[in-house]
Scaffold this motif. Structure first.
Motif, mmCIF file in Angstrom:
data_model
loop_
_atom_site.group_PDB
_atom_site.id
_atom_site.type_symbol
_atom_site.label_atom_id
_atom_site.label_comp_id
_atom_site.label_asym_id
_atom_site.label_seq_id
_atom_site.Cartn_x
_atom_site.Cartn_y
_atom_site.Cartn_z
ATOM 1 N N ARG A 168 0.827 -1.201 0.000
ATOM 2 C CA ARG A 168 0.000 0.000 0.000
ATOM 3 C C ARG A 168 0.869 1.261 0.000
ATOM 4 O O ARG A 168 2.077 1.182 0.162
ATOM 5 N N GLY A 169 0.196 2.404 -0.098
ATOM 6 C CA GLY A 169 0.902 3.680 -0.009
ATOM 7 C C GLY A 169 1.069 4.299 -1.376
ATOM 8 O O GLY A 169 1.364 3.616 -2.346
ATOM 9 N N GLU A 170 0.838 5.618 -1.425
ATOM 10 C CA GLU A 170 0.962 6.323 -2.703
ATOM 11 C C GLU A 170 2.429 6.627 -2.933
ATOM 12 O O GLU A 170 2.919 7.691 -2.591
ATOM 13 N N LYS A 171 3.133 5.700 -3.498
ATOM 14 C CA LYS A 171 4.587 5.837 -3.611
ATOM 15 C C LYS A 171 4.981 6.047 -5.062
ATOM 16 O O LYS A 171 4.447 5.386 -5.965
ATOM 17 N N GLN A 172 5.932 6.962 -5.241
ATOM 18 C CA GLN A 172 6.478 7.171 -6.591
ATOM 19 C C GLN A 172 6.995 5.864 -7.169
ATOM 20 O O GLN A 172 7.664 5.088 -6.461
ATOM 21 N N THR A 173 6.676 5.634 -8.425
ATOM 22 C CA THR A 173 7.041 4.361 -9.049
ATOM 23 C C THR A 173 7.677 4.613 -10.415
ATOM 24 O O THR A 173 7.156 5.395 -11.209
ATOM 25 N N LEU A 174 8.766 3.935 -10.643
ATOM 26 C CA LEU A 174 9.404 4.019 -11.957
ATOM 27 C C LEU A 174 8.792 2.952 -12.861
ATOM 28 O O LEU A 174 8.744 1.777 -12.487
ATOM 29 N N ALA A 175 8.309 3.392 -14.028
ATOM 30 C CA ALA A 175 7.753 2.442 -14.993
ATOM 31 C C ALA A 175 8.645 2.472 -16.231
ATOM 32 O O ALA A 175 8.745 3.499 -16.908
ATOM 33 N N VAL A 176 9.309 1.373 -16.508
ATOM 34 C CA VAL A 176 10.202 1.309 -17.673
ATOM 35 C C VAL A 176 9.515 0.463 -18.740
ATOM 36 O O VAL A 176 9.181 -0.700 -18.498
ATOM 37 N N VAL A 177 9.318 1.062 -19.908
ATOM 38 C CA VAL A 177 8.578 0.360 -20.961
ATOM 39 C C VAL A 177 9.547 -0.251 -21.965
ATOM 40 O O VAL A 177 10.435 0.418 -22.493
ATOM 41 N N LEU A 178 9.350 -1.535 -22.220
ATOM 42 C CA LEU A 178 10.129 -2.247 -23.234
ATOM 43 C C LEU A 178 9.151 -2.743 -24.288
ATOM 44 O O LEU A 178 7.996 -3.048 -23.964
ATOM 45 N N LYS A 179 9.623 -2.866 -25.524
ATOM 46 C CA LYS A 179 8.717 -3.366 -26.562
ATOM 47 C C LYS A 179 9.377 -4.453 -27.381
ATOM 48 O O LYS A 179 10.558 -4.354 -27.720
ATOM 49 N N ASP A 180 8.602 -5.455 -27.709
ATOM 50 C CA ASP A 180 9.021 -6.439 -28.704
ATOM 51 C C ASP A 180 8.222 -6.111 -29.954
ATOM 52 O O ASP A 180 6.995 -6.322 -30.000
#
Ligand code: DGJ
Length: 693
Positions: A101-113
């Protein structure tokens, strides 16, 4: 903290840093370890590029170590995910599974095939005490693909010597501590039973060689999931180590249709320079603050008395009245009516699924029993096994197809029962309505949710996942409708002790083995990952039901109270002397519970190795501490033990040992230690209180 410096990503918590980078479109791992304050590459760049440490390893492209993802089509088994973009999200994505839980900053790294038109997002949430990871796969292509494997995280470690700790076990001996040197090849911990299981736990620790309880570098991994899981840890020919943690997708894989997406469960990883104990305290802080249902987290749990071990299926009105009258005035908060109150449940071979009150045992319903509890100053709790169905039940006669089955095969019975198909929303609806009916029409404050067998006859891999989602769907509905009802998790003892259950159930029945020495061992090792406030422990009668051993009443309570204390005795038949002890124990526990449930845990003696069990819990402000010491055999030291070095106190303060009146500095207690005096008998024990003066 999340930092992105050109093509480099750096995640920082209080004690740890985690780093990776992009090169030529691929993601490589750089570092995971102590907080150095700067970006650092420890994993090395020797060898061919295809062999470099991967951030998320994929199959069929030259990396022959354990793979994090395998996507199958008619033409191929390999993927080529390339870096596309990244985003820093203000809060974690909602993944449709129990998660931190918790509103925490999140890194989203996008990869594509690009060939398969797949989008893979790697999520990283750096909490102060640990890193949380999960993955999202989206099929943006026109064809379905099959997911043979998709892990929540892949972790790389630089060359070296390592050891592991795992928690494998069996019924009545759950989560046994096992430490071993990591040899060549792959160590695999997995469940294919549809539940986390007695046999393994979705936890593993990786120790840099030489790490001990309070020293050295230790990494911990735990999957927040209650179904099949997979942890692989490989040491390769160059002594490089890779750990893969995720769901265990079984044979045939899971089809992901065009346009569909798939979220993995979260993996929580912690790092500590303060040894195994430091790792545990990081897990405990994380789970107390961010996993356990905040309605109950850090709150003192009711002291329950449960009917199971003493009266088993004999739960008629008169017996229960006697039981309640026996418990009255002893400081017990809650009477829990276990198995046997419903359908025609006179034995374990019938009625699971028929969640209506047993007419002959309880001809007047539950009300008189609950009223008697309330009049005696106690609350009332009740047992369900929501996921089970007996072949001999009205429910099975009406809906035989609701049991998980494979067409044309006779179903495998375990404990004379089948498992309901919780991937079917109608089944979950039915069970919810039954439970709701009982909970709405009776003043019930507590539910014990049991689950007594593994899944068999599951026709395909997807059903395992959907089953687990069905379990969570029922939990979501119950906790939304009855937010103040405390649901204790249970699974033939502790076969489903995991973060997924802990998200909803603030405490979990640790084991059906209530023998104090066996239990001390189970509690010790369970605490490697899970906080003491999640351990439900009962004092039971002797000779013990499982071991036939008779351990002193005080020792039984001293062990049980290092978690959530309860009783499982035929209290009305207890000797007056023991009833007085219960009164004293409950009163003492009420004074100590906030400390035990919210303090920092220091394990001082390992019952698997030292012939003694000892834990010290220190309040966050270090003004109070409570110590338990249980000795297996009296032969070696007679009365006085070797001095016990107390960790975790404030070295510059003085502490009064309440029971002896002695005063020591925290430093003296750390370096000279405390003398423990015990009665000369096997399994003797003591609890000591320390307060700052
Ligand atoms: C297994 C549980 O672990 C026990 O505590 C008890 O609830 C029984 N099931 C009842 O069938």
């Amino acid at each position: 903290m999340i930092q992105v410096i050109e093509n480099k990503f750096l995640l920082t918590g209080k004690e740890y840093q985690y780093a990776f980078y992009v090169e030529d479109g691929k993601l490589y791992h750089a570092y995971y370890g102590a907080n150095l304050g700067v970006y650092y590459e420890s994993c090395g760049k020797e060898g061919y590029k295809v062999e470099l440490p991967k951030e998320y390893s994929e199959f069929g492209r030259g990396d022959f170590r354990p793979t994090a993802i395998v996507v199958r089509t008619n033409e191929s088994l390999s993927t080529d995910f390339r870096f596309d973009s990244y985003k820093i999200l203000d809060k974690k994505p909602s993944i449709g599974l129990p998660s931190m839980r918790g509103e925490k900053q999140t890194l989203a790294v996008v990869l594509k095939d690009l060939r398969l038109n797949l989008k893979l997002t790697l999520f990283y949430t750096p909490y102060e005490d640990g890193l949380v990871r999960s993955v999202l796969l989206e099929n943006n292509g026109k064809e379905a693909v099959v997911l043979d494997k998709i892990s929540s995280g892949c972790f790389e470690f630089s060359r070296g010597e390592y050891e592991t700790i795992d928690l494998c076990g069996r019924s009545n001996a759950e989560r046994q501590y096992s430490r071993e040197k990591l040899g060549n090849g792959v160590k695999k911990l997995a469940s294919s039973r549809g539940i986390t299981s007695h046999q393994t736990n979705c936890f593993m620790a990786l120790l840099k060689s030489g790490a001990e309880e309070e020293t050295g570098e230790v990494y911990g991994f735990n999957l927040i999931y209650s179904g099949n899981f997979n942890i692989e840890c490989e040491k390769d020919a160059y002594s490089r180590v890779r750990v893969i943690v995720g769901e265990n997708i079984l044979y045939g894989g899971i089809e992901l249709q065009a346009g569909e997406k798939y979220y993995t469960p979260e993996v929580v990883s912690v790092y500590s320079i303060d040894g195994i104990g430091g790792m545990s305290r990081n897990f405990h802080r994380l789970y107390r603050k961010y996993l356990i249902n905040p309605v109950f987290a850090d709150k003192i749990r009711p002291i329950v008395i449960n009917s199971w071990e003493s009266v088993v299926y004999n739960v008629g009105e008169e017996t229960l009245f006697e039981f309640i009258d026996g418990a009255k005035g002893l400081g017990i908060d809650m009477v829990v009516l276990d198995d046997g109150w419903f359908g025609e449940r006179d034995d374990e071979d019938r009625s699971l699924g028929d969640w209506y009150v047993h007419k002959t045992k309880l001809p007047n319903g539950l009300k008189p029993v609950i009223d008697r509890c309330h009049a005696s100053g106690m609350k009332f709790g009740i047992w369900f096994e929501p996921e089970a169905i007996s072949p001999n039940s009205d429910l099975y006669r009406q809906h035989p197809d609701w049991a998980i089955h494979t067409n044309g095969c006779e179903g495998v019975q375990m404990r004379n029962q089948f498992v309901l198909d919780f991937s079917n929303a109608n089944v979950v609806d039915y069970v919810y309505e039954c439970m709701k009916n009982i909970l709405e029409n009776n003043a019930i404050d507590y539910v014990k949710w049991d689950m007594n067998r593994s899944l068999t006859d599951v026709p395909n891999a997807k059903k395992y996942r959907d089953y687990t989602l069905g379990v969570y769907a029922l939990y979501n509905r119950l906790t939304a409708s009855f937010p103040n009802v405390l649901i204790e998790g249970c699974s033939t003892g502790g076969a489903r002790f995991d973060g997924g259950i802990l998200y909803y159930s603030p405490m979990i029945w640790t084991s059906d083995n209530t023998d104090a020495w066996c239990r001390a061992k189970i509690q010790y090792s369970t605490s490697l990952c899970y906080p003491l406030q999640s351990l439900s422990n009962h004092v039971s009668d002797v000779p013990n039901r499982q071991t036939k051993r008779s351990i002193d009443f005080e020792t039984r309570a001293n062990v049980a109270k290092f978690g959530c204390l309860g009783y499982e005795l035929h209290i009305a038949n207890e000797k007056e002397e023991n009833r007085e002890l219960v009164k004293r124990q409950t009163a003492e526990y009420k004074k100590d519970a906030d400390l035990i449930l919210t303090g920092d845990l220091y394990r001082l003696r390992n019952p698997y190795i030292d012939g003694a069990f000892s834990e010290l819990v220190v309040s966050e402000d270090k003004t109070r501490a409570i110590l338990v010491y249980v000795r297996e055999s009296s032969v070696l030291y007679a009365q006085k033990e070797k001095k016990l070095l107390l960790k975790g106190l404030d070295e510059n303060q003085k502490y009064l040992v309440q029971e002896t009146g002695e005063i020591f500095t925290g430093k003296a207690l750390h370096y000279i230690g405390l003398e423990i005096v015990l009665e000369r008998m096997d399994y003797s024990s003591t609890t000591l209180h320390l307060t700052k003066v």
